[in-house]
Design a protein around this motif. Sequence first.
Motif, PDB file in Angstrom:
ATOM      1  N   ALA A  99      14.159  -8.827 -15.035  1.00  0.00           N
ATOM      2  CA  ALA A  99      13.769  -7.747 -15.946  1.00  0.00           C
ATOM      3  C   ALA A  99      12.247  -7.620 -16.008  1.00  0.00           C
ATOM      4  O   ALA A  99      11.691  -6.515 -15.928  1.00  0.00           O
ATOM      5  N   VAL A 100      11.564  -8.751 -16.111  1.00  0.00           N
ATOM      6  CA  VAL A 100      10.090  -8.721 -16.155  1.00  0.00           C
ATOM      7  C   VAL A 100       9.559  -8.237 -14.803  1.00  0.00           C
ATOM      8  O   VAL A 100       8.638  -7.421 -14.724  1.00  0.00           O
ATOM      9  N   GLY A 101      10.195  -8.711 -13.728  1.00  0.00           N
ATOM     10  CA  GLY A 101       9.794  -8.291 -12.374  1.00  0.00           C
ATOM     11  C   GLY A 101       9.954  -6.786 -12.197  1.00  0.00           C
ATOM     12  O   GLY A 101       9.133  -6.143 -11.540  1.00  0.00           O
ATOM     13  N   GLU A 102      10.994  -6.224 -12.787  1.00  0.00           N
ATOM     14  CA  GLU A 102      11.215  -4.769 -12.689  1.00  0.00           C
ATOM     15  C   GLU A 102      10.033  -4.015 -13.316  1.00  0.00           C
ATOM     16  O   GLU A 102       9.526  -3.049 -12.733  1.00  0.00           O
ATOM     17  N   VAL A 103       9.573  -4.486 -14.471  1.00  0.00           N
ATOM     18  CA  VAL A 103       8.462  -3.797 -15.136  1.00  0.00           C
ATOM     19  C   VAL A 103       7.175  -3.953 -14.320  1.00  0.00           C
ATOM     20  O   VAL A 103       6.420  -2.987 -14.133  1.00  0.00           O
ATOM     21  N   MET A 104       6.938  -5.151 -13.805  1.00  0.00           N
ATOM     22  CA  MET A 104       5.722  -5.386 -13.014  1.00  0.00           C
ATOM     23  C   MET A 104       5.715  -4.487 -11.764  1.00  0.00           C
ATOM     24  O   MET A 104       4.697  -3.919 -11.389  1.00  0.00           O
ATOM     25  N   MET A 105       6.879  -4.370 -11.144  1.00  0.00           N
ATOM     26  CA  MET A 105       7.005  -3.533  -9.946  1.00  0.00           C
ATOM     27  C   MET A 105       6.730  -2.064 -10.307  1.00  0.00           C
ATOM     28  O   MET A 105       6.142  -1.316  -9.526  1.00  0.00           O
ATOM     29  N   CYS A 106       7.158  -1.689 -11.507  1.00  0.00           N
ATOM     30  CA  CYS A 106       6.981  -0.293 -11.921  1.00  0.00           C
ATOM     31  C   CYS A 106       5.519   0.043 -12.177  1.00  0.00           C
ATOM     32  O   CYS A 106       5.116   1.196 -12.064  1.00  0.00           O
ATOM     33  N   ALA A 107       4.734  -0.965 -12.535  1.00  0.00           N
ATOM     34  CA  ALA A 107       3.296  -0.724 -12.682  1.00  0.00           C
ATOM     35  C   ALA A 107       2.759  -0.235 -11.334  1.00  0.00           C
ATOM     36  O   ALA A 107       1.903   0.647 -11.266  1.00  0.00           O
ATOM     37  N   GLU A 108       3.297  -0.783 -10.261  1.00  0.00           N
ATOM     38  CA  GLU A 108       2.868  -0.339  -8.928  1.00  0.00           C
ATOM     39  C   GLU A 108       3.286   1.113  -8.665  1.00  0.00           C
ATOM     40  O   GLU A 108       2.565   1.856  -8.017  1.00  0.00           O
ATOM     41  N   HIS A 109       4.478   1.485  -9.144  1.00  0.00           N
ATOM     42  CA  HIS A 109       4.902   2.882  -8.954  1.00  0.00           C
ATOM     43  C   HIS A 109       3.934   3.822  -9.679  1.00  0.00           C
ATOM     44  O   HIS A 109       3.549   4.866  -9.152  1.00  0.00           O
ATOM     45  N   ALA A 110       3.544   3.441 -10.901  1.00  0.00           N
ATOM     46  CA  ALA A 110       2.609   4.294 -11.653  1.00  0.00           C
ATOM     47  C   ALA A 110       1.283   4.387 -10.897  1.00  0.00           C
ATOM     48  O   ALA A 110       0.700   5.469 -10.756  1.00  0.00           O
ATOM     49  N   PHE A 152      18.802  -0.133 -13.522  1.00  0.00           N
ATOM     50  CA  PHE A 152      17.365  -0.444 -13.578  1.00  0.00           C
ATOM     51  C   PHE A 152      16.772   0.534 -14.589  1.00  0.00           C
ATOM     52  O   PHE A 152      16.145   1.528 -14.210  1.00  0.00           O
ATOM     53  N   PRO A 153      16.985   0.264 -15.863  1.00  0.00           N
ATOM     54  CA  PRO A 153      16.656   1.283 -16.878  1.00  0.00           C
ATOM     55  C   PRO A 153      15.191   1.712 -16.832  1.00  0.00           C
ATOM     56  O   PRO A 153      14.876   2.897 -16.979  1.00  0.00           O
ATOM     57  N   PHE A 154      14.291   0.765 -16.631  1.00  0.00           N
ATOM     58  CA  PHE A 154      12.867   1.086 -16.644  1.00  0.00           C
ATOM     59  C   PHE A 154      12.454   1.732 -15.323  1.00  0.00           C
ATOM     60  O   PHE A 154      11.799   2.771 -15.286  1.00  0.00           O
ATOM     61  N   ASN A 155      12.891   1.124 -14.247  1.00  0.00           N
ATOM     62  CA  ASN A 155      12.495   1.573 -12.906  1.00  0.00           C
ATOM     63  C   ASN A 155      12.964   2.991 -12.593  1.00  0.00           C
ATOM     64  O   ASN A 155      12.197   3.831 -12.133  1.00  0.00           O
ATOM     65  N   GLY A 182      14.445   0.045 -22.344  1.00  0.00           N
ATOM     66  CA  GLY A 182      13.405   0.216 -21.326  1.00  0.00           C
ATOM     67  C   GLY A 182      12.820   1.615 -21.347  1.00  0.00           C
ATOM     68  O   GLY A 182      11.615   1.803 -21.141  1.00  0.00           O
ATOM     69  N   VAL A 183      13.660   2.600 -21.637  1.00  0.00           N
ATOM     70  CA  VAL A 183      13.180   3.990 -21.634  1.00  0.00           C
ATOM     71  C   VAL A 183      12.371   4.297 -22.902  1.00  0.00           C
ATOM     72  O   VAL A 183      11.368   5.007 -22.852  1.00  0.00           O
ATOM     73  N   VAL A 184      12.784   3.715 -24.036  1.00  0.00           N
ATOM     74  CA  VAL A 184      11.986   3.901 -25.258  1.00  0.00           C
ATOM     75  C   VAL A 184      10.617   3.219 -25.057  1.00  0.00           C
ATOM     76  O   VAL A 184       9.570   3.780 -25.408  1.00  0.00           O
ATOM     77  N   ALA A 185      10.638   2.040 -24.453  1.00  0.00           N
ATOM     78  CA  ALA A 185       9.376   1.331 -24.185  1.00  0.00           C
ATOM     79  C   ALA A 185       8.474   2.150 -23.258  1.00  0.00           C
ATOM     80  O   ALA A 185       7.258   2.185 -23.418  1.00  0.00           O
ATOM     81  N   LEU A 186       9.105   2.832 -22.317  1.00  0.00           N
ATOM     82  CA  LEU A 186       8.367   3.682 -21.384  1.00  0.00           C
ATOM     83  C   LEU A 186       7.653   4.816 -22.136  1.00  0.00           C
ATOM     84  O   LEU A 186       6.482   5.114 -21.884  1.00  0.00           O
ATOM     85  N   ALA A 187       8.386   5.424 -23.070  1.00  0.00           N
ATOM     86  CA  ALA A 187       7.780   6.498 -23.865  1.00  0.00           C
ATOM     87  C   ALA A 187       6.572   5.961 -24.634  1.00  0.00           C
ATOM     88  O   ALA A 187       5.533   6.613 -24.723  1.00  0.00           O
TER      89      ALA A 187
END
Length: 476
Positions: A99-110, A152-155, A182-187
């Motif tokens: 789960a933490v890895g998913e968020v870290m990876m998403c920083a790269e997408h941004a 992958f709710p965040f990704n 994950g989506v609320v956190a994204l907002a």
Amino acid sequence: MYEDLSLYIDGQFIKGEGRREQDVFDPATDTVIGKLPHATTEDLDRALTSAARAFEAWKKTSPTDRSKILRKVAELARERAQSIGANMTLDQGKPIAEAVGEVMMCAEHAEWHAEECRRIYGRVIPPRMDGVRQLVLREPIGVCAAFTPWNFPFNQAIRKVVAALGSGCTIVLKGPEDAPSGVVALARLFHDAGLPAGCLNIVWGVPHEVSTHLINSPIVRKVSFTGSVGVGKQLAAMAGGLMKRCTMELGGHAPVIVCDDADVERAADILVGFKFRNAGQVCISPTRFYVQEGAYERFVARFVEKTKAIKVGPGSDPTNRMGPLAQKRRIAVFSGIIEDAHQRGASILAGGSTMGEAGSFYSPTVLADLPDDSRMMNEEPFGPVAGMVRFKTVEEMLKRANSLPFGLASYAFTGSTKNATAIANGLEAGMVSINHIGLALAETPFGGIKDSGYGSEGGTETFDGYLTTKFVTQLN
Ligand code: NAD
């Protein structure tokens, strides 16, 4: 503490306040951990009108300014990865490291979209006549409606949001009601990064009611969905009837080819690690294992040994490598596929049953010698199961691997360049990964063909679905 669940409309976080609310469960314990407010019809309309209003200003912002916000989102995502990840483990079930890895990876997408949005170029076409200028302009398509799944709710959500915002579009997104944190956190990330109100709106509700309302709104110009083939076809048909552009990231049933000349033990080790990630609830998860006769016994023995060593339990315990299935309802679907294989004479070499008193746990499962017409070899299992079959020649195997309507990911392990080339050319798939697992990076295109959908997320293709082409010819 679990995420404070809310809608996010026109720059405001909105709680239940009398709206219908849905229970959110922890799939490891079956306990209720939160209440998710559903959007009313008025909320949906407000999300749409605020996205339309915000679009008028956002489309004129410079790519440099958009880029700054996306970079800030990446920075905040890294800072908050632990807490966002912990909440995703609670409502989705995956191990905390994943789960933490998913968020870290998403920083790269941004970050990738922050960089790439500054390179959305048009073109100058040499004219036939002196004094004429011919320009090709690429413009943001408008307000987008997006629907993202629970695996992958965040990704899945951030990839659509950064592509829309990076291209100058605004977006109304419905996330997964079963795993919403994950989506609320994204907002919150975008809000705190300074995104203007209305550019991103998050809504929740009964999925088909929300998608029908949003897609049918004349405000929406583009639809993006990640989920099953069945739902994707319904949404694409609805959007097609209204001539709205779509990106469809749908299901897969990824073939894995292991040739006699592969490093068989290495292939087994890599594939076990990848197969049971997120309890196999991954659209690019390897599912149909075609193993050449000479390698079959060795590969299967090693794969089974490693599979049996996987520690299953609540994702919050960092020593567990696999958590529960994300929803209880998936157990019935999944068990049906295993039962069908058993009845057709396949052997169950590992797993094959539910686990524990509470929660949606299912043991990592390996099925062997499956008939090609078994459910396992035809329906996307979307769970922790690998099905092994033998093949003789690459030509014969390619026919079998290509026989399904899916065409998302595919994998092969071979020591020969000739085989690797024949497989890369011969597989009907949007993505082919040979001798390693190398898919879903920010800089590489992700997407399927055939029933697995169309359009790419990531790579330099990422903005294509969000831009229109305008040709301008001008005589001075
Ligand atoms: P599903 O298609 O019913 O649901 C997937 C997501 O879409 C869920 O979050 C759901 O809330 C939403 N959804 C369902 N009906 C909808 C509608 N009418 N309008 C808008 N949204 C709707 O599938 P499922 O059984 O929940 O999930 C498993 C399936 O999801 C698998 O078959 C897998 O192929 C697919 N999936 C695909 C990808 C991908 O990247 N291609 C990723 C994740 C999941």
